[in-house]
Design a protein around this motif. Structure first.
Motif, PDB file in Angstrom:
ATOM      1  N   GLN A 162      38.015  38.072  42.955  1.00 48.29           N
ATOM      2  CA  GLN A 162      37.091  39.200  43.045  1.00 48.29           C
ATOM      3  C   GLN A 162      37.312  40.197  41.912  1.00 48.29           C
ATOM      4  O   GLN A 162      36.369  40.706  41.330  1.00 48.29           O
ATOM      5  CB  GLN A 162      37.289  39.884  44.391  1.00 48.29           C
ATOM      6  CG  GLN A 162      36.032  40.494  44.948  1.00 48.29           C
ATOM      7  CD  GLN A 162      36.275  41.022  46.359  1.00 48.29           C
ATOM      8  OE1 GLN A 162      36.993  40.403  47.141  1.00 48.29           O
ATOM      9  NE2 GLN A 162      35.703  42.153  46.665  1.00 48.29           N
ATOM     10  N   THR A 163      38.590  40.452  41.566  1.00 50.25           N
ATOM     11  CA  THR A 163      38.842  41.432  40.511  1.00 50.25           C
ATOM     12  C   THR A 163      38.394  40.932  39.145  1.00 50.25           C
ATOM     13  O   THR A 163      38.236  41.726  38.232  1.00 50.25           O
ATOM     14  CB  THR A 163      40.335  41.820  40.418  1.00 50.25           C
ATOM     15  OG1 THR A 163      41.092  40.672  40.035  1.00 50.25           O
ATOM     16  CG2 THR A 163      40.845  42.362  41.729  1.00 50.25           C
ATOM     17  N   THR A 164      38.220  39.616  38.969  1.00 52.07           N
ATOM     18  CA  THR A 164      37.720  39.146  37.673  1.00 52.07           C
ATOM     19  C   THR A 164      36.201  39.073  37.658  1.00 52.07           C
ATOM     20  O   THR A 164      35.616  38.566  36.713  1.00 52.07           O
ATOM     21  CB  THR A 164      38.253  37.745  37.320  1.00 52.07           C
ATOM     22  OG1 THR A 164      37.811  36.826  38.312  1.00 52.07           O
ATOM     23  CG2 THR A 164      39.746  37.721  37.240  1.00 52.07           C
ATOM     24  N   LEU A 197      38.543  46.072  45.525  1.00 50.64           N
ATOM     25  CA  LEU A 197      38.843  45.238  46.689  1.00 50.64           C
ATOM     26  C   LEU A 197      38.650  46.016  47.988  1.00 50.64           C
ATOM     27  O   LEU A 197      38.442  45.437  49.037  1.00 50.64           O
ATOM     28  CB  LEU A 197      40.270  44.702  46.621  1.00 50.64           C
ATOM     29  CG  LEU A 197      40.540  43.662  45.535  1.00 50.64           C
ATOM     30  CD1 LEU A 197      42.018  43.342  45.444  1.00 50.64           C
ATOM     31  CD2 LEU A 197      39.739  42.403  45.798  1.00 50.64           C
ATOM     32  N   PHE A 225      50.128  26.251  48.364  1.00 44.80           N
ATOM     33  CA  PHE A 225      48.872  25.734  47.817  1.00 44.80           C
ATOM     34  C   PHE A 225      49.167  24.753  46.676  1.00 44.80           C
ATOM     35  O   PHE A 225      50.024  25.011  45.842  1.00 44.80           O
ATOM     36  CB  PHE A 225      48.026  26.898  47.309  1.00 44.80           C
ATOM     37  CG  PHE A 225      46.595  26.548  47.075  1.00 44.80           C
ATOM     38  CD1 PHE A 225      45.672  26.669  48.088  1.00 44.80           C
ATOM     39  CD2 PHE A 225      46.168  26.109  45.824  1.00 44.80           C
ATOM     40  CE1 PHE A 225      44.343  26.348  47.874  1.00 44.80           C
ATOM     41  CE2 PHE A 225      44.854  25.776  45.604  1.00 44.80           C
ATOM     42  CZ  PHE A 225      43.935  25.906  46.632  1.00 44.80           C
ATOM     43  N   GLN A 254      41.380  37.531  46.306  1.00 47.08           N
ATOM     44  CA  GLN A 254      41.456  38.907  45.793  1.00 47.08           C
ATOM     45  C   GLN A 254      41.383  38.917  44.273  1.00 47.08           C
ATOM     46  O   GLN A 254      40.624  39.669  43.681  1.00 47.08           O
ATOM     47  CB  GLN A 254      42.776  39.545  46.218  1.00 47.08           C
ATOM     48  CG  GLN A 254      42.794  40.004  47.634  1.00 47.08           C
ATOM     49  CD  GLN A 254      43.966  40.914  47.901  1.00 47.08           C
ATOM     50  OE1 GLN A 254      44.804  41.162  47.021  1.00 47.08           O
ATOM     51  NE2 GLN A 254      44.041  41.416  49.094  1.00 47.08           N
ATOM     52  N   PHE A 255      42.205  38.044  43.671  1.00 52.66           N
ATOM     53  CA  PHE A 255      42.212  37.998  42.212  1.00 52.66           C
ATOM     54  C   PHE A 255      40.837  37.603  41.691  1.00 52.66           C
ATOM     55  O   PHE A 255      40.313  38.204  40.756  1.00 52.66           O
ATOM     56  CB  PHE A 255      43.270  37.018  41.712  1.00 52.66           C
ATOM     57  CG  PHE A 255      43.242  36.851  40.224  1.00 52.66           C
ATOM     58  CD1 PHE A 255      43.815  37.803  39.400  1.00 52.66           C
ATOM     59  CD2 PHE A 255      42.606  35.768  39.637  1.00 52.66           C
ATOM     60  CE1 PHE A 255      43.775  37.679  38.039  1.00 52.66           C
ATOM     61  CE2 PHE A 255      42.554  35.631  38.268  1.00 52.66           C
ATOM     62  CZ  PHE A 255      43.143  36.588  37.465  1.00 52.66           C
ATOM     63  N   PHE A 269      42.547  29.837  46.604  1.00 50.30           N
ATOM     64  CA  PHE A 269      43.959  30.174  46.411  1.00 50.30           C
ATOM     65  C   PHE A 269      44.176  31.691  46.432  1.00 50.30           C
ATOM     66  O   PHE A 269      45.091  32.185  47.064  1.00 50.30           O
ATOM     67  CB  PHE A 269      44.468  29.587  45.092  1.00 50.30           C
ATOM     68  CG  PHE A 269      45.815  30.091  44.676  1.00 50.30           C
ATOM     69  CD1 PHE A 269      46.927  29.864  45.475  1.00 50.30           C
ATOM     70  CD2 PHE A 269      45.978  30.806  43.500  1.00 50.30           C
ATOM     71  CE1 PHE A 269      48.183  30.333  45.102  1.00 50.30           C
ATOM     72  CE2 PHE A 269      47.222  31.271  43.118  1.00 50.30           C
ATOM     73  CZ  PHE A 269      48.322  31.033  43.925  1.00 50.30           C
ATOM     74  N   ASP A 270      43.350  32.423  45.727  1.00 49.15           N
ATOM     75  CA  ASP A 270      43.601  33.855  45.561  1.00 49.15           C
ATOM     76  C   ASP A 270      42.258  34.579  45.460  1.00 49.15           C
ATOM     77  O   ASP A 270      41.809  34.921  44.377  1.00 49.15           O
ATOM     78  CB  ASP A 270      44.437  34.054  44.286  1.00 49.15           C
ATOM     79  CG  ASP A 270      45.048  35.438  44.212  1.00 49.15           C
ATOM     80  OD1 ASP A 270      44.615  36.310  44.988  1.00 49.15           O
ATOM     81  OD2 ASP A 270      45.944  35.650  43.369  1.00 49.15           O
ATOM     82  N   ARG A 277      35.402  45.626  33.696  1.00 43.36           N
ATOM     83  CA  ARG A 277      36.110  44.576  34.426  1.00 43.36           C
ATOM     84  C   ARG A 277      37.026  43.713  33.545  1.00 43.36           C
ATOM     85  O   ARG A 277      38.143  43.398  33.908  1.00 43.36           O
ATOM     86  CB  ARG A 277      35.098  43.675  35.142  1.00 43.36           C
ATOM     87  CG  ARG A 277      35.644  43.390  36.485  1.00 43.36           C
ATOM     88  CD  ARG A 277      34.947  42.570  37.426  1.00 43.36           C
ATOM     89  NE  ARG A 277      34.236  43.275  38.450  1.00 43.36           N
ATOM     90  CZ  ARG A 277      34.824  43.898  39.467  1.00 43.36           C
ATOM     91  NH1 ARG A 277      36.132  43.964  39.566  1.00 43.36           N
ATOM     92  NH2 ARG A 277      34.103  44.477  40.377  1.00 43.36           N
TER      93      ARG A 277
END
Lengths: 436, 257
Positions: A178-180, B53, B88, A175-176, A172-173, B72
């Motif tokens: 990855q940031t977590t 990113l 989705f 990018q998100f 779904f996301d 993080r």
């Protein structure tokens, strides 16, 4: 005779094992397929199945055995190299993913087909079984095949259930995710491996050529009925299960029938059914409902014409009017008029009387109610929304069919129980609705 | 007051063309900071570099003096809304729950405590009544509130938001600003890419003016001068454009030593 041999089939122990294995395969494949489809990778399964073929062929050529613990690892390795080349092509060259897919798929399949024809020329025992990899043959499975298939499928299902929330997040996301600190690459790789494993264990039953349908069709079918992931997974598993069991039954029953095409035929039937009838895809059912809804609206309008005619006539004794009278008040296409008119007769809102038709008691209260809703809405729009009186009629023509008693009461309340609409016509007061 | 975010000589390129050049900045903690600049100025790229990113060409950055891996759990990133697939099959609550995943191992599910945090986050962002909706049914403002709720569920100290107010209704914008101000009072640091120069002073204490280079940084009341804005928003001088193009061209030619 049909029943007899079906019973005989079910009494055969091997057959029941095959059915069990096929069920587990269907569940595993449809779960993994749903995620692949959500990740917009509808064709990845197709590519992986074609990539597995040279692996199977080469392993058979060298081992001259159809032992699943030789063929399956070889197929998995071949498909994984195909997957790696695919990813490399997309990442390192400017090829679009679908071109890369086409190249890898046909390249591997060509090599596989060449080795298959080579095998056919050689005197190897059991070479016929290898050819069945193209379209699948459930009847060719022996108990060892079934055991390996079932255990592998169970492991796949278990893994998918374990990582379900994370996998959903990554798709779904990403990018998100990855940031977590979630390693997106690991999950994408895992997905690739799961797809490869499902495809490889399914090849014996569905075949290389059609394997991807068992991955993707159930997901597309399920999506027509639900947009909740858990329900999607359940519906697609049921779809895959039914189609696979039916396909296996037929291929057993008519011996020498390939299993894969039959499974896909059933999947296609299910999908066609869903596309026609599910509410989401705007199918047949929705059209039928829409058509019926329109008929009701027309007939309500027609009933109201009689009501208006009734009030226009000074002589209250003349209650009957003809269709021509009605069409003078409000012009409608004769086809739509007749549709609505018939419905009004059926409902008993209008009844034959004298030289024409008249409103029944039921029709009178129905029309009065619609008129009340119409005029209340006109009043509301002009009072509370400051619309000029000449603009409110058309909106009310629509709203009168939507408004129910509850909304009408609220409008009446807000407007302080008005007696006249913006055009100066009276607003019928509410009657006891028990007769409705 | 110590710095929540420090950046030293950050350089980011995309396809060889420079996007961010020699960015050095520091954002004081417990502040609401705006990143403003024209389209293509590198605002989103700056945030994306900070959360890992985008891999920068060179430069260093730290959060409370520690590197990103150590911090993080302390950083919540909210991307631009259009970056996900709104068709989705997932509900609002399930999206907000993702905010907890960073705190759990890969096989762990949310426990009661996590559920309470999720409830609380949805409450604060005003999406509690939408929690069982499919995300495809949300308006722009509701989508943004959901993402903010997910960020709140991360229980971070630093919030990095990419255009949180883009394409949302006025009431959501006001509600989010109030929420952000409340978070800052509780000790959070908020950095948002912002596109409306007229509201910067009302919403943000601190401002960074960006156009490939950092033009100015400081208290929003100090740095939002006509001169700075003009420098930020006028098109790149033609010499800078030519220079960027030249870098892109040269990198494509094989260079032999």
């Amino acid at each position: 005779m049909v029943e007899l041999s079906l019973i005989a089939l079910f009494q055969e122990p091997n057959f029941l094992w095959v059915i069990l294995g096929v069920c587990m395969l269907a569940i595993a494949t449809s779960c993994v397929g749903t995620f692949a489809w959500l990740n917009k990778q509808s064709l990845i399964g197709d590519a992986m199945a074609h990539c597995a073929l040279p692996g199977v062929a080469i392993a058979f050529l060298f081992s001259q055995s159809r032992h699943p613990l030789i063929l399956l690892p070889a197929a998995i390795i071949a498909a994984l190299t195909g997957n790696a080349i695919l990813n490399w092509l997309v990442r390192r060259t400017k090829l679009s993913p679908d071109s890369a897919l086409a190249i890898v798929l046909s390249g591997y399949f060509a090599i596989g087909a060449m080795i298959l024809s080579l095998i056919q020329k050689m005197p190897i025992a059991g070479k016929a079984g290898i050819n069945q990899m193209l379209f699948g043959q459930a009847a060719a499975l022996d108990s060892l095949d079934v055991n390996v298939l079932t255990i592998t499928a169970c492991v796949v299902i278990f893994i998918v259930m374990m990582v379900l929330p994370r996998l959903r997040m990554v798709i779904f996301d990403s990018q998100f995710a990855q940031t977590t600190g979630t390693s997106v690459a690991v999950y994408k790789q895992l997905m690739g491996v799961l797809i490869v494993v499902c495809v490889v264990i399914g090849i014996q039953i569905v075949g290389v050529v059609l394997m991807s349908s068992l991955l993707i069709f159930p997901a597309i079918n399920a999506r027509q009925w639900s947009n909740h992931l858990h329900r999607l997974l359940v519906i697609s598993a049921i779809t895959a299960l039914l189609a696979s069991v039916l396909g296996v039954l037929i291929s057993y029953y008519f011996s020498n029938m390939p299993t894969g095409p039959w499974i896909v035929v059933f999947l296609t039937i299910f999908l066609l059914f869903s596309l026609l009838f599910s509410p989401r895809s705007g199918g047949l059912v929705k059209r039928i409902i829409d058509y019926r809804q329109q008929t009701i609206i027309h007939s309500e309008n027609i009933t109201r014409i009689w009501y208006l005619l009734h009030h226009k006539t000074d002589n209250k004794n003349t209650a009957e009017f003809t269709k021509t009278d009605a069409l003078k008040v409000r012009s409608m296409k004769s086809q739509t008029f007749n549709r609505g008119f018939k419905y009004a007769l059926k409902k008993g809102w209008l009844e034959p009387w004298g030289y024409g038709y008249r409103l029944s008691t039921l029709g009178f209260s129905k029309a009065e109610k619609i008129t009340r809703h119409h005029r209340l809405w006109e009043k509301y729009l002009s009072e509370n929304k400051q619309l000029p009186a000449q603009q409110v009629h058309n909106a009310a023509e629509y709203a009168e069919h939507i408004i129910d008693d509850n909304i009408a009461d609220k409008l009446d309340e807000i407007l302080g129980h008005p007696s006249l609409d913006p055009h100066g016509q009276f607003i019928p007061i509410k009657k006891d609705s028990s007769q409705d | 007051m110590s710095a929540a975010i420090t950046v030293n000589n950050l350089n980011v390129r995309y396809n060889y063309a420079p996007v961010l050049s020699d960015i050095s900045l520091s954002i004081p903690e417990q502040n609401m900071a705006a990143i403003i600049g024209p389209n293509g100025a590198g605002k989103s790229s700056l945030l994306k570099s900070l959360v890992g990113l985008i891999k920068p060409d060179s430069g260093e950055f730290s959060f409370f003096g520690a590197n990103i891996e150590k911090q993080r759990m302390n950083i919540a990133y909210v991307a631009q809304r259009q970056e996900v697939d709104w068709d989705f099959p997932i509900t609002v609550r399930e999206v907000v729950e993702m905010g907890r995943f960073g705190h759990l191992s890969w096989w762990q599910r949310l426990d009661k405590k996590d559920s309470r945090i999720v409830d609380n986050a949805m409450q604060m962002a005003g999406v509690t009544n939408l929690q069982n909706r499919q995300i495809s049914e949300l308006s722009g403002g509701q989508q943004q509130r959901m993402f903010v709720a997910r960020a709140l569920a991360q229980q971070a100290n630093i919030y990095l938001l990419d255009e949180p107010f883009a394409g949302i209704d006025v009431s959501t914008e006001k509600a989010l600003v109030e929420l952000f101000k409340k978070l800052v009072k509780q000790g959070a640091t908020i950095v948002a890419v912002h596109h409306d120069v007229s509201t910067v002073k009302d919403y943000f204490d601190y401002a960074l003016l960006l156009n490939q280079y950092l033009i100015a940084q400081g208290k929003s009341t100090d740095v939002l001068t006509d001169e700075n804005l003009k420098k930020t928003y006028t098109a790149q001088e033609s010499v800078q454009d030519s220079y960027n193009m030249a870098i892109k061209q040269k990198q494509k030619w094989p260079i032999h030593d």
